[in-house]
Design an enzyme around this catalytic site. Sequence first.
Site, short mmCIF file in Angstrom:
data_model
loop_
_atom_site.label_atom_id
_atom_site.label_comp_id
_atom_site.label_asym_id
_atom_site.label_seq_id
_atom_site.Cartn_x
_atom_site.Cartn_y
_atom_site.Cartn_z
N LYS A 1 108.05 19.86 86.93
CA LYS A 1 107.64 19.33 88.24
C LYS A 1 108.13 17.89 88.44
O LYS A 1 108.74 17.55 89.46
CB LYS A 1 106.12 19.41 88.37
N THR B 1 108.32 7.78 87.98
CA THR B 1 109.08 8.88 87.43
C THR B 1 108.22 9.94 86.76
O THR B 1 108.62 11.09 86.67
CB THR B 1 110.04 8.32 86.37
N GLY C 1 118.43 12.36 79.77
CA GLY C 1 118.00 11.69 81.00
C GLY C 1 118.29 12.45 82.27
O GLY C 1 119.28 13.19 82.37
N GLU D 1 119.07 9.51 86.86
CA GLU D 1 120.26 9.12 87.62
C GLU D 1 121.23 10.26 87.83
O GLU D 1 122.26 10.09 88.50
CB GLU D 1 120.93 7.94 86.89
MO1 MOS Z 1 118.40 1.84 86.48
S1 MOS Z 1 119.89 1.25 87.77
O1 MOS Z 1 118.92 1.40 84.95
O2 MOS Z 1 116.93 1.42 87.00
#
Ligand code: MOS
Length: 725
Positions: A610, A470, A679, A682
């Site tokens: 980025k 990430t 965040g 997701e």
């Molecule tokens: Mo995530 S599904 O909490 O890696």
Amino acid sequence: METLNASGVGNPINRVEGRLKVMGMAKYASEFPVENKVYAQGINSTIAKGEIVSVDTSEAEKLDGVLAVITYKNAEKLNSFDEEMPQLSTTTIAPVLQSPKINYYGEYVGVVIAETFEQAQYAARLVKFEYKKDPDPTIHFDESQAKAYKPSGNPDYSRGDMAAGMAEADETLDATYNTPLEHHHPMELHAIIASWENGKVTAYASQQMVENATIAISDTFQIPKKDVRVIAAYVGGGFGSKLNVERHATLAVMASKMVNRPVQVTVTRHQMFTNTGMRQHNEQRMQIGAKRDGTLTALSHETLSHTSTYQEYQEPCGMISKMLYDVPNNQIKYRLIPMNFQTPFAMRAPGEATGSFALESAMDEMAWKLKMDPVEFRIKNDTQIDLSTDRPFSSRLLKECLRIGADKFGWENRNMEPRSKQEGNWLIGYGVSAASRRAPYRETSARVILEMEKGQVHATVQMDATDIGTGSYTIIAQTAAEYLGIPVEQVTVELGDSNFPVTPGSGGSWGAASYCNGARAACENAISELKRNRNIAEDEEVAVADLLRQNKLARFEAEGTAAPSEEFKNHSVFSFGANFSEVWVDKDTGMYRIKRMVNVGSAGKIINPKTAYGQIIGGLTMGAGMVIAEQTKVEPNFGNFITRSFADYHVPVNLDMANIDVIFLPEEDKIANKMGVKGIGELGITSVAASIANAIFNATGKRMRDLPITPEKLVVAPVESGVVS
Ligand code: MOS
């Protein structure tokens, strides 16, 4: 916050660990050159339900290089569950080979330990098992609905009066949406090298949460947590499958104890279908009531899915339907069928990715019934209060995401009437979906070590955080650079070791907010202490190098912990987004192309545009995969998964993807946390499946409620009544 230097917070710098990765020098779990290590290969059951009646390990044991074969007959006794159907969490124990009982096809029934990987692989095939097969395993979802039960955590919810809300509606919808079994499949195979020495375990392991992994391993083997060290310096993707400790890890630790050598287990891609988690099949029934003017009167979201026969996991698909819109009458229900498959677990945006496909498809269906623009329909039902908790949102820019996205996308060129935009054989459609994803933030600690080197300060930040691809290394380095007032080149970040200060690990989209604020706290403490020691006022600006000099220190170490505030707890803290997509469908074949997407997100302060874009583009790609391809198929007689490699479990490739515009709205949310970070891991996947399905409806007039939407399904689907074809 002002950016102090060219590589601090907010700048799109390259990954600080990028060079190591492209040179192959970033070490993933199975790459650590642990001396004297041997290899273990798990053996999988070939029945879905029943028990082992005999085991013959003699052929395998005769082979050169084989050190041991472990089955339930000679496995050490591990900790066991103290209740039936315990909930699977990120600290749950992972006992294995404890009984002859078989719960699913592919469950581990043995492990072979050998000097080489090849010897272990070959020997594993020579271990013979005889089974007593239960003739009636639960492997058919549709035929097993009578076995559904209410999950133990009582996740059901309601407010108002659902029936009354439906009764007062001018238009109602009752529709059911299906999402299939899916698998996470990070690029890096699950792997561990475990050493058992003097009752202590050291594990190089591909895990998203090292602290919780130490808990799960120590609990499984009933040893003190301090005697387990987990190292996950680099993790090649997880998507939830590496949140918990899976049983291959237990096999490695157990094997190491038995043969007294470090043992490596690398789960094969084939085994990653049966032994490292999955997303279960969800059947989601949506009921919506609305007034002619678009006011929602009722919303119900019922999810039927499945868990294993020995553990419970329930994906919170209805979560999004509790809080996204201003609807007084609301009902959320869950039911689970215990089935003879492995226990499912969190897969990227558990709840939202699947739940928003149902909710945002249903909202599109209702907008069409009302002949209302779907963007306006959503905006009309916007709320600044989370009605499921009666708390205000810390900041909610959903309307802005929708408006700005519509503008950038050219939404005004959309025709309300499906099948009305054509070019040659192509039917062209536009779709939209809203997205929301909780933006959690958890207590996080970090250490910073400041050292004078050639007249400059060099900072090393240590935390047990992981970088699952990430960009954790990079944003933590940027944060330290920012709060220490030094260039990012003078910062080293060391992660993924349970000896470092404790963080919540990478999951649930809390990584960036937690890690950065933890690093910030350590840096702020360092500066404060150095100032205090010299009686320098807090607000006086002194370079950190000067502070060290004035303190006559060549090295200084400080720790810090950041945690959610009271204000955070009194608010609902979410990231929001909107996705717009254009899809072209071939009229005759049902083949379709996602031509372009505009994705707008509001996720507070973006530390590194980025890496943040990378997260959204990755999420959108995974979401597109949900629509165009991904599904795990069950063999109907034996209950094995028959999609067992990338040759048959299809994921999107570059050519499948659209041109994507990713936009982040400027947003200051200081309730979320001191740095205002929310965040994004997701958020991308959450917005996209419904957007594409809605675009397909707009193109074709066909409402596709079952993922994936394959050309063969699309070509035979009927055009919805009321659509001019
Ligand atoms: Mo995530 S599904 O909490 O890696």
